[in-house]
Design an enzyme around this catalytic site. Structure first.
Site, short mmCIF file in Angstrom:
data_model
loop_
_atom_site.label_atom_id
_atom_site.label_comp_id
_atom_site.label_asym_id
_atom_site.label_seq_id
_atom_site.Cartn_x
_atom_site.Cartn_y
_atom_site.Cartn_z
N ASP A 125 0.84 -1.20 0.00
CA ASP A 125 0.00 0.00 0.00
C ASP A 125 0.87 1.25 0.00
O ASP A 125 1.97 1.24 0.55
CB ASP A 125 -0.91 -0.02 1.24
CG ASP A 125 -2.12 0.87 1.08
OD1 ASP A 125 -2.30 1.46 -0.01
OD2 ASP A 125 -2.88 1.00 2.04
N HIS A 143 3.27 2.71 -8.87
CA HIS A 143 3.09 1.27 -9.13
C HIS A 143 4.35 0.70 -9.80
O HIS A 143 4.79 -0.40 -9.48
CB HIS A 143 1.87 1.02 -10.01
CG HIS A 143 0.57 1.45 -9.38
ND1 HIS A 143 0.30 1.22 -8.05
CD2 HIS A 143 -0.52 2.09 -9.88
CE1 HIS A 143 -0.91 1.70 -7.77
NE2 HIS A 143 -1.42 2.23 -8.86
N ARG A 175 -11.27 1.37 -9.63
CA ARG A 175 -10.36 2.50 -9.85
C ARG A 175 -10.54 3.04 -11.28
O ARG A 175 -11.12 2.36 -12.13
CB ARG A 175 -8.91 2.05 -9.64
CG ARG A 175 -8.65 1.74 -8.18
CD ARG A 175 -7.19 1.71 -7.86
NE ARG A 175 -7.03 1.54 -6.42
CZ ARG A 175 -5.91 1.74 -5.74
NH1 ARG A 175 -4.83 2.13 -6.38
NH2 ARG A 175 -5.86 1.56 -4.44
N LEU A 211 11.18 -21.16 -3.43
CA LEU A 211 10.13 -20.24 -2.99
C LEU A 211 8.85 -20.39 -3.83
O LEU A 211 8.93 -20.47 -5.05
CB LEU A 211 10.64 -18.79 -3.13
CG LEU A 211 9.63 -17.68 -2.87
CD1 LEU A 211 9.29 -17.58 -1.39
CD2 LEU A 211 10.14 -16.34 -3.39
C1 FPP Z 1 -1.54 0.05 -3.46
O1 FPP Z 1 -1.13 1.39 -3.52
C2 FPP Z 1 -1.02 -0.72 -4.58
C3 FPP Z 1 -1.75 -1.39 -5.51
C4 FPP Z 1 -3.23 -1.42 -5.48
C5 FPP Z 1 -1.13 -2.10 -6.63
C6 FPP Z 1 0.09 -2.90 -6.32
C7 FPP Z 1 0.62 -3.43 -7.57
C8 FPP Z 1 1.91 -3.43 -7.96
C9 FPP Z 1 3.04 -2.91 -7.14
C10 FPP Z 1 2.15 -3.93 -9.34
C11 FPP Z 1 3.10 -5.05 -9.47
C12 FPP Z 1 2.81 -6.27 -8.71
C13 FPP Z 1 3.36 -7.47 -9.02
C14 FPP Z 1 3.09 -8.63 -8.13
C15 FPP Z 1 4.20 -7.68 -10.20
P1 FPP Z 1 -2.24 2.51 -3.68
O2 FPP Z 1 -2.39 2.81 -5.13
O3 FPP Z 1 -3.48 2.09 -2.99
O4 FPP Z 1 -1.55 3.71 -2.95
P2 FPP Z 1 -2.27 4.89 -2.13
O5 FPP Z 1 -2.96 4.23 -0.97
O6 FPP Z 1 -1.11 5.74 -1.71
O7 FPP Z 1 -3.19 5.56 -3.07
#
Ligand code: FPP
Length: 238
Positions: free
Chosen positions: A15, A32, A66, A126
């Site tokens: 997050d 991301h 989103r 893993l």
């Molecule tokens: C949360 O931050 C993050 C996500 C919903 C997406 C996570 C995905 C990745 C890092 C992409 C790659 C993953 C893999 C496994 C290859 P947020 O957008 O909710 O952040 P905020 O709370 O600050 O808005």
């Protein structure tokens, strides 16, 4: 690190990507992108330390709400990551698994996922689990339907969850200061230890992971028993 205090299964709610990007005056997707580097760093660290299962909550069922552009970019990032990392998975003996409501994923992404899962199915190091289009309530509902359809005696309910065969998480990490489970593995986290940190996901790298593991190692897990019972069990098993 004392191997006997190592969690067998670590699950991570990543997050704070959006906030990390905004703090730098950039678009959310930039966070991301940087977040995928943390996924790689944590996976490498898990291989180095000998963690058996590492799970990432990459996209929840709720995340479909989103903005379209962000959803498409996340799907694209997922596809690119799988294609880029596939040779590394195999070389490092990593078994790659995707869990979630895959009927909602784009067809070409599903093809890439199947390819990576098939190629790495026999690997014994893993197990890397990526939760995509997943929610804990969805999982319990789909398991309940299969459980009922199987009739009695239907065996253990956990065998019908999407995570069947994967041990329950020992440690759940959530970054960015939020302290909630957000519909992740609801059934599976019954006795999981939680670790919350203010660090935003793109900044969560090996040192932060090590700190989380140290915190876990210092805890006494009771599973509903008394501390005295646990001490006797540990001394009996020696
Ligand atoms: C949360 O931050 C993050 C996500 C919903 C997406 C996570 C995905 C990745 C890092 C992409 C790659 C993953 C893999 C496994 C290859 P947020 O957008 O909710 O952040 P905020 O709370 O600050 O808005």
């Amino acid at each position: 690190m004392d191997k006997s205090m190592l969690p067998r299964h670590v699950a991570i709610i990543m997050d704070g990507n959006g906030r990390w990007a905004r703090q730098r005056g950039k678009e959310r997707v930039f966070g991301h992108h940087e977040g995928t580097e943390s996924v790689r760093a944590c996976s490498e660290f898990a291989v180095e330390t000998g963690i058996e299962y590492l799970s990432f909550f990459a996209f929840s069922e709720e995340n479909w709400n989103r903005p379209d552009a962000e959803v498409s970019e996340l799907m694209r990032l997922m596809a690119v990551s799988i294609l880029n990392e596939r040779p590394t998975f195999h070389k490092n003996n990593i078994r790659f698994i995707v869990i979630g409501n895959r009927s909602r994923l784009p067809e070409d992404l599903n093809r890439d996922i199947d390819g990576a899962m098939e190629e790495t199915a026999g690997n014994t190091g893993l197990t890397l689990v990526v939760f995509l289009s997943y929610s804990g309530k969805w999982d319990i509902e789909q398991a309940a339907r299969k459980f009922a359809a199987a009739g009695a005696p239907a065996g253990h309910f956990g065998d019908y969850l999407a995570t069947a065969g994967i041990p329950d998480p020992d440690l759940l990490i959530r970054t960015s200061g939020e302290q909630r489970i957000s519909n992740f593995m609801l059934w599976q986290c019954a006795y999981t230890e939680f670790y919350f940190t203010d660090v935003l996901w793109p900044d969560f790298r090996k040192n932060e992971f090590r700190t989380a593991l140290d915190s876990y190692a210092s805890r006494e897990r009771r599973f509903g028993k008394t501390g005295e019972q646990i001490k006797i069990e540990i001394s009996d098993s020696k």
